[in-house]
Design a protein around this motif. Sequence first.
Motif, short mmCIF file in Angstrom:
data_model
loop_
_atom_site.label_atom_id
_atom_site.label_comp_id
_atom_site.label_asym_id
_atom_site.label_seq_id
_atom_site.Cartn_x
_atom_site.Cartn_y
_atom_site.Cartn_z
N LEU A 41 -63.84 80.64 30.13
CA LEU A 41 -63.83 79.35 29.61
C LEU A 41 -62.50 78.60 29.56
O LEU A 41 -62.49 77.42 29.81
N ARG A 42 -61.54 79.48 29.24
CA ARG A 42 -59.99 78.96 29.34
C ARG A 42 -59.63 78.50 30.59
O ARG A 42 -58.89 77.71 30.72
N GLU A 59 -61.22 75.31 31.78
CA GLU A 59 -60.46 74.16 31.20
C GLU A 59 -59.02 74.02 31.70
O GLU A 59 -58.61 72.92 32.17
N ALA A 109 -59.48 72.61 35.12
CA ALA A 109 -59.86 70.82 35.20
C ALA A 109 -58.58 70.13 34.96
O ALA A 109 -58.28 69.18 35.21
N GLU A 110 -57.71 70.57 33.81
CA GLU A 110 -56.49 69.93 33.69
C GLU A 110 -55.52 70.04 34.65
O GLU A 110 -54.71 68.67 34.64
N THR A 115 -61.43 67.02 18.42
CA THR A 115 -61.50 66.06 19.52
C THR A 115 -62.55 64.93 19.42
O THR A 115 -63.59 65.11 18.95
#
Length: 244
Positions: free
Chosen positions: A16-17, A20, A23-24, A114
């Motif tokens: 998952l990290r 993420e 994506a960034e 968030t």
Amino acid sequence: MIDISVKTLGTLARGLRVVEAIAEHQPIGLTDLSRVLDEDKSALQRTLATLHDAGWIRPLPDSPPRWEVSVKPLVVAGRALTSSPLPARARPLLGSLRDATGETAHLALVDQSTIAVVDVAEGKQIVRTALQVGQVHPPETSAAGRAICAQLAPDTRAALASDPAALLTDDEYTQIRTRGWSLCEGAVQPGSTSIGAAVLDSSGNPIGAVIVSGPDTRLTPDRYAEIGALVRDTAAELGGGRQH
């Protein structure tokens, strides 16, 4: 927060990290990704291969390959939002709010620390505020963040903020809570003004916000009270009408 007393899966958390981080920073290669995540290259390469095999990421035709996120996360997110009760109920209300104000209306929800946009009813003007699903609102300066923070205790408010020094004063939050809507004049996007109201759950806790945004040449001070009331009423209808 729910306490689930079971051992977590480190490999899943790593995956998952990685998604993420890609994506960034996409497109990004193995060496740069290893540096960003401070991960061993060999272990990271296995994670990339697994995510690629599962369809979550895809390589660009480079050598060595650089990676980007596939459309699968968008498909999953779209299905989740379509089937989630709150965004589904919000969609027609956002459309009505957009038609009543002539400006872009959107819904943002709180997820831990968030505040993210989950649905948008774009204004029909040629010049309008453009927002994307997934865009993050800063708690301290955005209309959504200010509306949500006004419903929180000071310590909870400070914990939500990434920069507590940028929060408004307690008196300013009291004013927002009393009138039912918040204001952001160009603090997030220059030339754009936003008015927001918190969406509360059945216990009176803020779970999100309804926001109207538009160019400051149209969303002028003489319209604040009128649009603020519309936003406040829409948020109250979506959240079951409870305000405090």
